[in-house]
Design a protein around this motif. Sequence first.
Motif, PDB file in Angstrom:
ATOM      1  N   GLY A  67       0.867  -1.150   0.064  1.00  0.00           N
ATOM      2  CA  GLY A  67       0.102  -0.118  -0.104  1.00  0.00           C
ATOM      3  C   GLY A  67       0.721   1.222  -0.010  1.00  0.00           C
ATOM      4  N   PHE A  68       1.860   1.203   1.041  1.00  0.00           N
ATOM      5  CA  PHE A  68       2.499   2.875   0.991  1.00  0.00           C
ATOM      6  C   PHE A  68       3.556   2.547  -0.090  1.00  0.00           C
ATOM      7  CE2 PHE A  68       1.550   3.022   5.970  1.00  0.00           C
ATOM      8  CZ  PHE A  68       0.721   4.105   5.582  1.00  0.00           C
ATOM      9  N   LEU A  69       4.014   1.704  -0.686  1.00  0.00           N
ATOM     10  CA  LEU A  69       4.650   1.557  -1.865  1.00  0.00           C
ATOM     11  C   LEU A  69       4.296   2.407  -3.070  1.00  0.00           C
ATOM     12  CD1 LEU A  69       6.711  -1.803  -1.377  1.00  0.00           C
ATOM     13  CD2 LEU A  69       7.712   0.367  -1.750  1.00  0.00           C
ATOM     14  N   VAL A  70       2.860   1.945  -3.216  1.00  0.00           N
ATOM     15  CA  VAL A  70       2.133   2.570  -4.272  1.00  0.00           C
ATOM     16  C   VAL A  70       2.061   4.002  -4.066  1.00  0.00           C
ATOM     17  CG1 VAL A  70      -0.208   2.578  -5.511  1.00  0.00           C
ATOM     18  CG2 VAL A  70       0.899   0.351  -5.080  1.00  0.00           C
ATOM     19  N   ASP A  71       1.436   4.129  -2.838  1.00  0.00           N
ATOM     20  CA  ASP A  71       1.217   5.774  -2.523  1.00  0.00           C
ATOM     21  C   ASP A  71       2.461   6.716  -2.659  1.00  0.00           C
ATOM     22  OD1 ASP A  71      -1.349   4.984  -1.667  1.00  0.00           O
ATOM     23  OD2 ASP A  71      -1.262   4.900   0.338  1.00  0.00           O
TER      24      ASP A  71
END
Length: 270
Positions: A67-71
């Motif tokens: 999730g945070f990698l995409v964000d």
Amino acid sequence: MSDSTVPARDAASDPPSRDAERIELPPHRFAGLVAPAIDRVFLAGMLAGRDGGAELSARYGGPAATGFLVDFRTRLATPGGTVSGPGFAALTRYRDPAACQRVLDKQVAYGMLQRLPDGGCCATDRGLAFLSELWQVHAGVTAELWAGHEDRVGRLVTALGRVLVYALVLTESDEPGAFAAMAPPHEPEGSPAGVLLLNRLGTLRYHRADAHAAAWTAAGHTATSIAALPPGPERLAIEQETDRRAADPYAVLTAEERLAMLADLAALPG
């Protein structure tokens, strides 16, 4: 950024052309008009990559792992790129801090992110591999989504490059905001125009997010109270103050260029 060599120019310091005088589109007004157009095109690009991105994410552990990698992809994919603790707080200002830390813990456990001493994070080798594949997904979907609009995409990439460079000039290097945490976006050599457009739009949205946060903070609100504030005079005043605070980077464009940007964004499908 690949356009970082373009010198920033403050249009306000140049003699206005006759055409510019006829087009009444000052930066503060333009900031309010362009924000929803930027949101629409950016979200269309991200939505187009949803299926391919979900399939890719599943191979690395699913949303709980990625999730945070995409964000934060445009910062964490940069060689040595990190999101600092203050930057992480700014990027997640509307979310519960404890919940965000639990999410970060899971992604660390999956081997996708590494925690930093100040509370921030960086991508592991596995995380970088995921981001490299994500770039390919976005390259494919944006090429398909904006096929036939290559001239518009090219113009927008160039104009947004100038705006982002100027926004960086105006931003304090130690400013703990979301834009400072994410800009400039990672742009590997050979990045296709669709990916450049998607990520430049996404990065510029953080500049407005910081302007909005500054506006509601000045009005005595918190992230929780502003989310609950209904439409009305107070909300309108905060939005107008947001436009004022978000306007400065657009001074690098002439009034005609601002109008062209609006037209190009409106013409893109999605």
